[in-house]
Write a protein that holds these residues in place. Structure first.
Motif, PDB file in Angstrom:
ATOM      1  N   UNK A  98       0.818  -1.172  -0.155  1.00 51.05           N
ATOM      2  CA  UNK A  98       0.167  -0.019   0.032  1.00 51.05           C
ATOM      3  C   UNK A  98       1.029   1.275  -0.020  1.00 51.05           C
ATOM      4  N   UNK A  99       0.135   2.317  -0.359  1.00 53.11           N
ATOM      5  CA  UNK A  99       1.029   3.617  -0.304  1.00 53.11           C
ATOM      6  C   UNK A  99       1.239   3.855   1.016  1.00 53.11           C
ATOM      7  N   UNK A 100       2.822   4.344   1.382  1.00 53.87           N
ATOM      8  CA  UNK A 100       3.346   4.732   2.390  1.00 53.87           C
ATOM      9  C   UNK A 100       4.274   3.492   3.035  1.00 53.87           C
ATOM     10  N   UNK A 101       4.190   2.243   2.511  1.00 59.34           N
ATOM     11  CA  UNK A 101       5.019   1.213   2.886  1.00 59.34           C
ATOM     12  C   UNK A 101       6.552   1.526   2.488  1.00 59.34           C
ATOM     13  N   UNK A 102       7.266   0.996   3.432  1.00 55.69           N
ATOM     14  CA  UNK A 102       8.728   1.447   3.630  1.00 55.69           C
ATOM     15  C   UNK A 102       9.386   0.687   2.259  1.00 55.69           C
ATOM     16  N   UNK A 103      10.466   1.257   1.555  1.00 59.18           N
ATOM     17  CA  UNK A 103      11.436   0.584   0.561  1.00 59.18           C
ATOM     18  C   UNK A 103      12.738   0.851   1.126  1.00 59.18           C
ATOM     19  N   UNK A 104      13.696  -0.407   1.366  1.00 57.25           N
ATOM     20  CA  UNK A 104      14.598  -0.172   2.027  1.00 57.25           C
ATOM     21  C   UNK A 104      15.888  -0.463   1.008  1.00 57.25           C
ATOM     22  N   UNK A 105      16.826   0.370   0.484  1.00 58.88           N
ATOM     23  CA  UNK A 105      17.764  -0.033  -0.251  1.00 58.88           C
ATOM     24  C   UNK A 105      18.992  -0.904   0.373  1.00 58.88           C
ATOM     25  N   UNK A 106      19.613  -1.793  -0.331  1.00 57.84           N
ATOM     26  CA  UNK A 106      20.726  -2.375   0.437  1.00 57.84           C
ATOM     27  C   UNK A 106      22.112  -2.043  -0.276  1.00 57.84           C
ATOM     28  N   UNK A 107      21.925  -1.260  -1.315  1.00 52.94           N
ATOM     29  CA  UNK A 107      23.411  -0.905  -1.945  1.00 52.94           C
ATOM     30  C   UNK A 107      24.132  -2.223  -2.748  1.00 52.94           C
ATOM     31  N   UNK A 108      22.973  -2.987  -2.917  1.00 50.55           N
ATOM     32  CA  UNK A 108      24.163  -4.209  -3.561  1.00 50.55           C
ATOM     33  C   UNK A 108      22.971  -4.386  -4.926  1.00 50.55           C
ATOM     34  N   UNK A 109      23.776  -5.023  -6.053  1.00 44.71           N
ATOM     35  CA  UNK A 109      22.833  -5.177  -7.343  1.00 44.71           C
ATOM     36  C   UNK A 109      22.396  -6.864  -7.065  1.00 44.71           C
ATOM     37  N   UNK A 110      21.693  -7.202  -7.865  1.00 46.51           N
ATOM     38  CA  UNK A 110      21.088  -8.517  -7.938  1.00 46.51           C
ATOM     39  C   UNK A 110      22.239  -9.431  -8.287  1.00 46.51           C
ATOM     40  N   UNK A 111      22.504 -10.303  -7.460  1.00 46.58           N
ATOM     41  CA  UNK A 111      23.537 -11.143  -7.534  1.00 46.58           C
ATOM     42  C   UNK A 111      23.409 -12.672  -7.178  1.00 46.58           C
ATOM     43  N   UNK A 112      24.232 -13.552  -7.734  1.00 48.17           N
ATOM     44  CA  UNK A 112      23.993 -14.888  -7.516  1.00 48.17           C
ATOM     45  C   UNK A 112      25.305 -15.222  -6.410  1.00 48.17           C
ATOM     46  N   UNK A 113      24.981 -16.416  -5.684  1.00 50.94           N
ATOM     47  CA  UNK A 113      26.038 -17.061  -4.728  1.00 50.94           C
ATOM     48  C   UNK A 113      26.457 -18.056  -5.444  1.00 50.94           C
ATOM     49  N   UNK A 114      27.978 -18.033  -5.542  1.00 53.13           N
ATOM     50  CA  UNK A 114      28.660 -19.028  -6.205  1.00 53.13           C
ATOM     51  C   UNK A 114      29.490 -19.955  -5.298  1.00 53.13           C
ATOM     52  N   UNK A 115      29.451 -20.911  -5.535  1.00 61.54           N
ATOM     53  CA  UNK A 115      30.272 -22.018  -4.629  1.00 61.54           C
ATOM     54  C   UNK A 115      29.762 -23.516  -4.630  1.00 61.54           C
ATOM     55  N   UNK A 116      30.411 -24.309  -3.838  1.00 66.50           N
ATOM     56  CA  UNK A 116      29.777 -25.828  -4.022  1.00 66.50           C
ATOM     57  C   UNK A 116      28.499 -26.006  -3.307  1.00 66.50           C
ATOM     58  N   UNK A 117      27.922 -26.687  -4.196  1.00 65.68           N
ATOM     59  CA  UNK A 117      26.423 -27.068  -3.946  1.00 65.68           C
ATOM     60  C   UNK A 117      25.265 -26.454  -4.964  1.00 65.68           C
ATOM     61  N   UNK A 118      25.989 -25.870  -5.953  1.00 66.87           N
ATOM     62  CA  UNK A 118      25.149 -25.421  -6.943  1.00 66.87           C
ATOM     63  C   UNK A 118      24.685 -26.374  -8.135  1.00 66.87           C
ATOM     64  N   UNK A 119      25.675 -27.597  -8.139  1.00 70.68           N
ATOM     65  CA  UNK A 119      25.410 -28.577  -9.283  1.00 70.68           C
ATOM     66  C   UNK A 119      23.955 -29.485  -8.760  1.00 70.68           C
ATOM     67  N   UNK A 120      23.081 -29.483  -9.623  1.00 70.77           N
ATOM     68  CA  UNK A 120      21.981 -30.655  -9.377  1.00 70.77           C
ATOM     69  C   UNK A 120      20.763 -29.666  -8.640  1.00 70.77           C
ATOM     70  N   UNK A 121      21.167 -28.273  -8.628  1.00 69.51           N
ATOM     71  CA  UNK A 121      20.091 -27.714  -7.547  1.00 69.51           C
ATOM     72  C   UNK A 121      19.081 -27.139  -8.642  1.00 69.51           C
TER      73      UNK A 121
END
Length: 570
Positions: free
Chosen positions: A67-90
């Protein structure tokens, strides 16, 4: 409570809600493509337009209840993916959230604002160091390996913009957030080197292509086992292809076959606006299907991005970037990766909807004016590249500039020339033109970019001729560039027989017109022979039975012998 911790940089309030688009004021300090958290449920959104202190945000979740007036909070980060072991088969959604973890913690439905760690941070992996203390490493060098499963060796690389000397590293059992190595400074930090603690977990913005040394010319085919593709219309490793066709012509089935049987070491399948039952087919079939090259299930080398047609439309736009970012990560390890985008038309529809809500000036058929450039951006991230770093990990640390020896024989890296490491991404996109109209904007923009075109025919599909690739309209610009590979691995006459087959099929189409007008009796013996050869090519060579164990996959050598037998014996 959210599991992904983000620093709050600014906050504003909602002044407009229009479906997946919200407009917020007082958004001082936010940047284009920053991730923001919207409303009391902290819905994930991304800034796509800035006007003074007003930001337009596309929300990747259902916006009902805002609704109008709800808060929007910035994080300072772009949309990113997490990379590391555990991705394959996901299996991940369009913004990289693991669906299995979401289901385990929150049930079968994805409630607004819920989140889990993108990669399991409690599982311990066996890390085997590939470098030693004192080695000099830079971006892309392999620090060590993790055997993620029986098929994929996960190579832990030095993160972007980090170089220096290994101060500490050890093999052992670690989670993705444990420190596995400490790198001290670089050549520019000799006097007071900065220490970098390295973990197996990395993040990368999905809209930013990962850097590489140089892009190479594709010279080796992606072997798919599908005869009409491999022999007549091949695609190179690192190439780009489009599969356009009307509804029911088999676009998804062709992509499934390529994903199952291609010799790509990693497969990223992006279900972009796809029907849920087709995604379920992949999930149910791939674990049961055995990879002929290693004997393990296909999911052991597959990553699935599932953004079905009933999921929020804004996440559809992000899904292709999430998929290609994951592919680039494994490319940088030196793997050959195949990316299946099904379908880019539904991705373009998401662009059109968001553009309309932003009240941008529409282009042809309502698509945004930047449609062609967005499609090009996606396909341009494919290719064969020489990746950053060396295949052997670290090398002897270079002599600091102040004390570097003048003897050129020592070399810039302690006399060691790092071996070259290459990787590739092959991008194959399905296009779903309304009514099979190839003149519509998405098809035309795609055709200007790709070098392999597999045009599907509803008439062939209706006759149960699969793959339903129309040999009269399809083409490949890679065949001649891969001639050396064919000579070395198949036969020096491979391209000759390919050319003969294409010529015969073209002649057959012309003769069929004559037959329909005046009958077969009007043809000469040589023309009838061409019809016989063409019939054998179409029915015995180009038609494949996916349910037959022997016919569903054909090695290159067998394809050549089959075609040679048909053409020479008739």
């Amino acid at each position: 409570m959210r599991n992904d911790k983000r620093e709050i940089t600014s906050s504003g309030t909602i002044i407009k809600v229009s479906g997946p688009l919200i407009v917020a004021e007082n958004m001082t300090g936010v940047k284009m493509f920053d991730v923001v958290l919207v409303g009391p449920n902290k819905l994930i959104g991304e800034v796509i337009e800035l006007r003074s202190k007003t930001a337009s945000v596309q929300v990747y979740e259902e916006t009902a209840g805002l609704k109008i007036g709800d808060e929007v909070v910035g994080t300072g980060e772009p949309l990113s993916v997490n990379l590391g072991p555990g991705i394959i088969g996901g299996v991940f959604d369009g913004i990289g959230r693991p669906l299995e973890a979401l289901r385990t913690e929150h049930g079968d439905r994805i409630a607004p604002g819920i989140s889990v760690p993108r990669i399991d941070r409690t599982h311990k992996w066996d890390f085997v160091a590939a470098v030693k203390v004192g080695d000099f490493v830079s971006t892309g060098d392999v620090l060590g390996t993790v055997q993620e499963n029986e098929v994929v060796e996960h190579r832990i690389m030095v993160p972007h913009d980090i170089s220096g000397t290994i101060e500490k590293i050890e093999s052992g059992h670690f989670t993705v957030v444990d420190t596995i190595a400490v790198i001290a400074g670089g050549l520019e930090e000799v006097t007071s080197p900065k220490k970098h603690s390295i973990t197996m977990l990395q993040k990368w913005p999905v809209r930013k292509g990962r850097p590489y040394k140089t892009k190479l010319t594709p010279s080796e085919p992606l072997t798919t086992g599908q005869r009409i593709i491999d022999t007549l219309f091949p695609i190179a490793k690192g190439g780009v292809a489009a599969i356009p066709g009307p509804f029911g012509s088999g676009k998804t089935v062709v992509q499934h076959q390529i994903a199952k049987w291609s010799d790509a070491e990693i497969v990223v399948y992006i279900g972009c606006g796809e029907r849920g039952n087709e995604i379920c087919d992949v999930l149910h079939e791939f674990p049961r299907l055995t990879d002929a090259r290693n004997g393990y299930p296909m999911m052991k080398r597959t990553i699935l991005i599932a953004n079905t047609s009933d999921m929020p439309v804004a996440a559809r736009e992000a899904s292709v970037y999430t998929g290609i970012a994951l592919a680039e990560y494994f490319r940088d390890m030196g793997y050959n990766v195949a990316v299946m985008a099904d379908s880019t038309s539904r991705w373009a529809e998401a662009l059109r909807e968001m553009s309309g809500r932003l009240e941008e000036l529409p282009g042809e058929e309502g698509y945004p004016a930047y449609l062609a450039s967005r499609i090009a951006e996606f396909y341009e991230r494919a290719g064969v590249v020489e990746v950053l770093g060396s295949s052997s990990g670290g090398v002897t640390p270079p002599v600091p500039p102040a004390t570097k020896a003048t003897d050129n024989s020592a070399g810039g890296l302690g006399g060691i020339i790092p071996p070259r490491r290459t990787g590739s991404i092959t991008a194959i996109g399905a296009v779903s033109p309304p009514g099979g109209d190839m003149s519509e904007p998405v098809s035309q923009a795609t055709l200007r970019i790709v070098k392999t075109f597999w045009g599907l025919s509803y008439a062939l599909a209706h006759r149960r001729h699969f793959p339903a690739i129309d040999w009269l309209v399809s083409y490949s610009l890679y065949a001649e560039k891969m001639s050396d590979w064919y000579v070395e691995n198949i036969s020096s006459k491979f391209l000759d027989y390919r050319a003969k087959a294409l010529k015969i099929l073209q002649q057959d189409a012309e003769l069929q017109e004559v037959v329909r007008l005046v009958g077969i009796d009007a043809l000469s013996d040589s023309d009838r022979r061409i019809l016989d050869i063409a019939k054998s090519i179409k029915e015995d060579f180009l038609h494949q039975n996916a349910f037959n164990e022997q016919d569903t996959y054909t090695p290159y050598a067998k394809q050549f012998e089959m075609l040679k037998e048909i053409i020479d014996d008739k």
